[in-house]
Design a protein around this motif. Structure first.
Motif, mmCIF file in Angstrom:
data_model
loop_
_atom_site.group_PDB
_atom_site.id
_atom_site.type_symbol
_atom_site.label_atom_id
_atom_site.label_comp_id
_atom_site.label_asym_id
_atom_site.label_seq_id
_atom_site.Cartn_x
_atom_site.Cartn_y
_atom_site.Cartn_z
ATOM 1 N N LEU A 179 0.796 -1.171 0.051
ATOM 2 C CA LEU A 179 -0.031 -0.023 0.091
ATOM 3 C C LEU A 179 0.644 1.324 -0.038
ATOM 4 N N ASP A 180 2.345 1.023 -0.419
ATOM 5 C CA ASP A 180 2.966 2.225 -0.412
ATOM 6 C C ASP A 180 3.046 2.880 -1.478
ATOM 7 N N TYR A 182 0.075 4.436 -4.056
ATOM 8 C CA TYR A 182 -1.529 4.440 -4.191
ATOM 9 C C TYR A 182 -1.794 5.893 -4.729
ATOM 10 N N ASP A 200 1.997 -0.109 7.372
ATOM 11 C CA ASP A 200 2.128 -1.198 6.615
ATOM 12 C C ASP A 200 1.389 -2.258 7.276
ATOM 13 N N ARG A 203 -5.631 -1.707 7.042
ATOM 14 C CA ARG A 203 -6.610 -2.176 6.042
ATOM 15 C C ARG A 203 -7.574 -0.952 5.994
ATOM 16 N N ARG A 206 -6.763 2.949 1.101
ATOM 17 C CA ARG A 206 -5.917 2.679 0.409
ATOM 18 C C ARG A 206 -6.324 1.104 -0.092
ATOM 19 N N ALA A 207 -6.639 0.352 0.608
ATOM 20 C CA ALA A 207 -6.724 -1.147 0.583
ATOM 21 C C ALA A 207 -7.765 -1.663 -0.613
#
Length: 250
Positions: A179-180, A182, A200, A203, A206-207
């Motif tokens: 997710l780094d 996005y 990190d 959820r 971004r997820a």
């Protein structure tokens, strides 16, 4: 004898009235004012630790369909827009909201990063708002034991400073996690973009399987303070172990 019996009965009645008043005040507070929320995961570390009990003000932004007392919101007609508002969440607020993408729906707690009109992007672990990199100041390296596996996790502790000057701590394990990278995504009116402070291990918006942009009518309230927590980890050399906390603001 009758006088003593009458006095005892009067004292019992007064005590019952007092206890009834206390119960009424307590019921009013938990129904209309505050709710307690238990932190079940590490997604908001280091601001919130597993086991924290957090006070959430239901009235901070007004009342949504999910924060109206006694379940009233769930029996209102669908024509109601789902929110009786006087304020909207601001960047940096920690909010509890209803994630209706899950089955069954459940409450989550995250930090508001973007509000209506903001353009949110993450590049190589760095947060960008409206095209500008958000300040991220290095604090220290920490290693802690993950819950519930007990495996050691090493993270970098940063202080992030949002536009407007609001600061909060974050954890980053690395800057090339899934997710780094996005976005960019523009936050639609009537929604907010949320992220966990443990970047990190969260959820969030971004997820792909996360809550996405959170509708304001799904916001339950604003987390105000950690009421209490009990130290759960064992003291070990070289391992970070948060101490128990009482009435700690967010």
């Amino acid at each position: 004898m009758k006088r003593l019996a009458g006095r005892a009965a009067g004292e019992i009645i007064e005590t019952a009235r007092f206890l009834g008043g206390v119960a009424a005040v307590w019921l009013g507070l938990v129904t209309f004012g505050f709710a307690a929320f238990h932190i079940p995961s590490e997604s908001m570390q280091p601001s919130l630790e597993v086991g924290d009990r957090v006070a959430v003000s239901k009235w901070a932004y007004g009342y949504s369909v999910h924060s109206l007392p006694l379940g009233i919101g769930y029996i209102l007609p669908e024509s109601w827009n789902g929110r009786l508002a006087w304020h909207s969440p601001q960047r940096g607020d920690v909010v509890v909201f209803r994630d209706e993408r899950q089955s069954p729906p459940r409450n989550l707690i995250k930090r508001v990063i973007g509000v209506a009109g903001d353009v949110v992007e993450v590049r190589e672990g760095r947060l960008y708002l409206n095209g500008e990199a958000v300040v991220r100041e290095f604090d220290e390296i920490r290693t802690y034991r993950e819950h519930p596996s007990g495996l050691p996790v090493t993270v970098t502790h940063y202080t992030e400073v949002l536009p407007g000057g609001r600061e909060h701590p974050i954890y980053e394990q690395r800057d090339n996690a899934p997710l780094d990278d996005y976005g960019p995504v523009t936050v639609r009116p009537g929604t907010v973009f949320v992220m966990g402070d443990n970047r990190d291990a969260s959820r969030d918006s971004r997820a792909p399987e996360g809550p996405g942009l959170v509708p304001l009518e799904n916001v339950v309230g604003r987390a105000e303070t950690v009421l209490f927590t009990f130290e759960r980890c064992r003291r070990e050399e070289g391992m970070y172990c948060p101490r128990g906390r009482v009435w700690q603001g967010l």
